[in-house]
Design an enzyme around this catalytic site. Structure first.
Site, mmCIF file in Angstrom:
data_model
loop_
_atom_site.group_PDB
_atom_site.id
_atom_site.type_symbol
_atom_site.label_atom_id
_atom_site.label_comp_id
_atom_site.label_asym_id
_atom_site.label_seq_id
_atom_site.Cartn_x
_atom_site.Cartn_y
_atom_site.Cartn_z
ATOM 1 N N LYS A 22 77.048 11.396 21.950
ATOM 2 C CA LYS A 22 76.325 11.795 23.173
ATOM 3 C C LYS A 22 75.262 12.841 22.841
ATOM 4 C CE LYS A 22 78.220 14.949 26.013
ATOM 5 N NZ LYS A 22 77.423 16.128 26.377
ATOM 6 N N ASN A 23 75.653 13.860 22.081
ATOM 7 C CA ASN A 23 74.752 15.008 21.885
ATOM 8 C C ASN A 23 73.665 14.766 20.853
ATOM 9 O OD1 ASN A 23 76.107 16.250 23.889
ATOM 10 N ND2 ASN A 23 77.279 17.629 22.572
ATOM 11 N N ARG A 92 72.535 19.329 32.375
ATOM 12 C CA ARG A 92 71.701 20.405 31.844
ATOM 13 C C ARG A 92 70.817 19.929 30.711
ATOM 14 N NH1 ARG A 92 72.772 24.870 32.204
ATOM 15 N NH2 ARG A 92 72.110 25.334 30.098
ATOM 16 N N CYS A 116 76.941 26.616 34.516
ATOM 17 C CA CYS A 116 77.910 25.526 34.698
ATOM 18 C C CYS A 116 79.293 26.144 34.534
ATOM 19 C CB CYS A 116 77.665 24.396 33.705
ATOM 20 S SG CYS A 116 78.285 24.755 32.077
ATOM 21 N N ARG A 121 74.773 29.957 30.518
ATOM 22 C CA ARG A 121 73.949 29.030 29.727
ATOM 23 C C ARG A 121 72.451 29.159 30.014
ATOM 24 N NH1 ARG A 121 77.022 23.433 29.256
ATOM 25 N NH2 ARG A 121 75.726 23.270 27.407
ATOM 26 N N PRO A 122 71.898 30.317 29.740
ATOM 27 C CA PRO A 122 70.462 30.515 29.956
ATOM 28 C C PRO A 122 69.629 29.648 29.015
ATOM 29 C CG PRO A 122 71.383 32.326 28.698
ATOM 30 C CD PRO A 122 72.543 31.472 29.124
ATOM 31 N N ASP A 304 83.293 22.593 21.058
ATOM 32 C CA ASP A 304 83.618 21.385 21.837
ATOM 33 C C ASP A 304 84.980 20.804 21.477
ATOM 34 O OD1 ASP A 304 80.222 20.037 22.063
ATOM 35 O OD2 ASP A 304 81.244 21.694 23.052
ATOM 36 N N ILE A 326 81.403 31.145 21.606
ATOM 37 C CA ILE A 326 80.118 30.564 22.013
ATOM 38 C C ILE A 326 79.879 30.711 23.508
ATOM 39 C CG2 ILE A 326 78.731 28.462 22.079
ATOM 40 C CD1 ILE A 326 79.181 29.324 19.226
ATOM 41 N N ARG A 396 81.342 11.587 31.597
ATOM 42 C CA ARG A 396 80.037 12.054 31.112
ATOM 43 C C ARG A 396 79.957 11.931 29.604
ATOM 44 N NH1 ARG A 396 78.228 17.756 33.116
ATOM 45 N NH2 ARG A 396 76.561 17.028 31.778
#
Ligand code: EPZ
Length: 421
Positions: A22-23, A92, A116, A121-122, A304, A326, A396
């Site tokens: 996905k990423n 995002r 989120c 999460r800027p 993750d 993180i 997702r």
């Protein structure tokens, strides 16, 4: 909302194929904006987030042609360089259109992603880097509005390691005037996969996989065909599930060298792991010892995978400590695991897990993608039935999750909201 119904207590056994990452797929699909020529992307996973992004790109005017696991995109011309709130609020990663839009079209209006469940999460580092390349960016009515004649190369030090920040700036730099150096860049394999796709499109990039990226801008990029790398987090999730249930599984279509930190921790927890080509075999050598871990940017242990290991640690022998460095709020799964009988204390960004003999099935609520994966693993371990609610979070990022786990012998079915499944 759909639910997953899991009857736990059976060891997982069998073989399953790993899907595309996905990423990696998400930034690579956005790279289509950097060229007027067709970009063909293979091994694209069928995920909610991928569907969301393809609809966003289509709304912008990108021609999108979908076939099973293959997407062809062509951004010859755009209707509008806009990523509206309706899409960004659900995903995002939509922020990844910002760099390509500014680089190729000189304009962008992207809804500022809100926080989120796992943290604020800027995107300040994305903005700062693009401004260093000459973009004018301001926030008006919740949107990031940007303009740039032509971006120019710059030397940018990123004072935090940011995966999508590195990806956004790397994509923007491919068409900038001159050379861009990104220092303290993210080294994640998904960043490398994007870089390899961009190089195939004619970009001049060096240093991907290290923390210093050098990108020499070119006037334009061509089309290409790129195969998305295997999903290391999906692979890790299945391996942890097998270890936690005392099973024995084999993964195919994996890329073991991207899972070093995960495999090391599984061996420390008393698993035997064998890698050969794109296959990974795991079985337990004896009882689950659990393992302490500390999340950090690649190549260290990935955030993750934190929730998944915590579920395994919940029934391990002894006490383990999981430290999350993180994201500031990535322990949402703890209270749900406690409801299943886990003994977990949280002190700041550390969770102390005292292994218990067993977990009990319960109805639990998913809060974010990877916390949900941790709850599914807990359900596979627990005695009795577990119902995981709000599994749209899982959809997702995990392709055909219940089918794949069923291939491994799990008793898992989807209860469709309002249905009688
Ligand atoms: C990517 O998110 C992944 N998402 C996340 O995966 C993953 O957890 C994360 O990287 C860390 O590995 C995608 O690739 C689509 P970051 P990203 O920017 O890029 C701070 C999943 O489950 N930061 O690397 O948004 C930030 O707050 C998802 O698949 C700034 O301060 O994460 C965080 O503390 C969840 N300013 C840290 O850096 C910025 O401008 C790392 O975030 C950017 C980030």
């Amino acid at each position: 909302m759909d639910q997953l119904v899991i009857a736990g207590g059976q060891p997982l056994t069998g073989e399953v194929e790993v899907s595309g990452a996905k990423n990696a797929a998400l930034p690579i699909l956005c790279a289509s904006l950097l060229t007027a020529r067709p970009l063909v992307v293979d091994n694209v996973p069928e995920l909610r987030d991928v569907g969301t992004l393809l609809r966003l790109l289509g709304d912008m005017g990108v021609l999108v042609e979908r076939a099973p696991r293959r997407v062809t995109l062509c951004a010859e011309s755009l209707k509008e360089a806009v990523a509206p709130y309706e899409w960004v609020k659900t995903m995002r990663a939509s922020i990844l259109v910002l760099g390509p839009l500014l680089a190729r079209f000189g304009r962008a209006r992207v809804s500022l992603p809100g926080g989120c469940a796992i943290g604020e999460r800027p995107v300040d580092l994305h903005i700062k880097g693009l401004q260093a390349m000459g973009a004018r960016l301001e926030v008006t009515h919740g949107d990031l509005v940007g303009e740039a004649e032509r971006l120019r190369g710059a030397r940018i030090f990123m004072d935090k390691v940011t995966v999508t920040g590195t990806e956004n700036l790397m994509m923007a730099a491919t068409l900038a005037e001159g050379t861009t150096i990104l220092e303290n860049a993210a080294r994640e394999p998904e960043v490398v996969d994007l870089a390899e796709c961009l190089v195939a499109m004619g970009a001049r990039i060096r240093g991907h996989g290290t923390d210093v990226l050098t990108i020499e801008g070119v006037p334009e990029l061509s089309g290409a065909t790129h195969r998305v790398m295997p999903d290391r987090i999906e692979a890790g999730t299945f391996l942890v599930a097998a270890a936690a249930t005392g099973g024995e599984i084999r993964l195919s279509g994996a890329r073991p060298r991207t899972l070093d930190a995960i495999l090391d921790k599984l061996v420390e927890a008393n698993a035997s792991v064998e890698c050969q080509g794109d296959q990974i075999r795991l079985r337990m050598r004896g009882p689950n010892h659990g393992v302490s871990l500390r999340t950090a940017p690649y190549p260290a242990f990935p955030t993750d995978m934190q929730a998944q290991f915590m579920a395994m640690n919940a029934v391990a022998q002894g006490t383990t400590v999981v430290t999350e460095t993180i994201f500031e709020n990535r322990f949402m799964h703890v209270q749900e695991l406690r409801r299943m009988g886990a003994n977990i204390e949280v002190e700041g960004n550390a969770a102390i897990i005292r292994g218990v003999p067993r977990l009990e099935g319960a109805t639990v609520m998913a809060t974010d993608l990877r916390a949900s994966a941790g709850l599914v693993i807990a359900g596979l371990i627990a005695e009795g039935e577990t119902v995981v609610d709000r599994i749209y979070h899982l959809d997702r990022g995990y392709e055909k999750l219940e089918e794949k786990f069923s291939c491994l012998g799990a008793s898992m079915r989807r209860r469709v909201a309002g249905g009688n499944a």
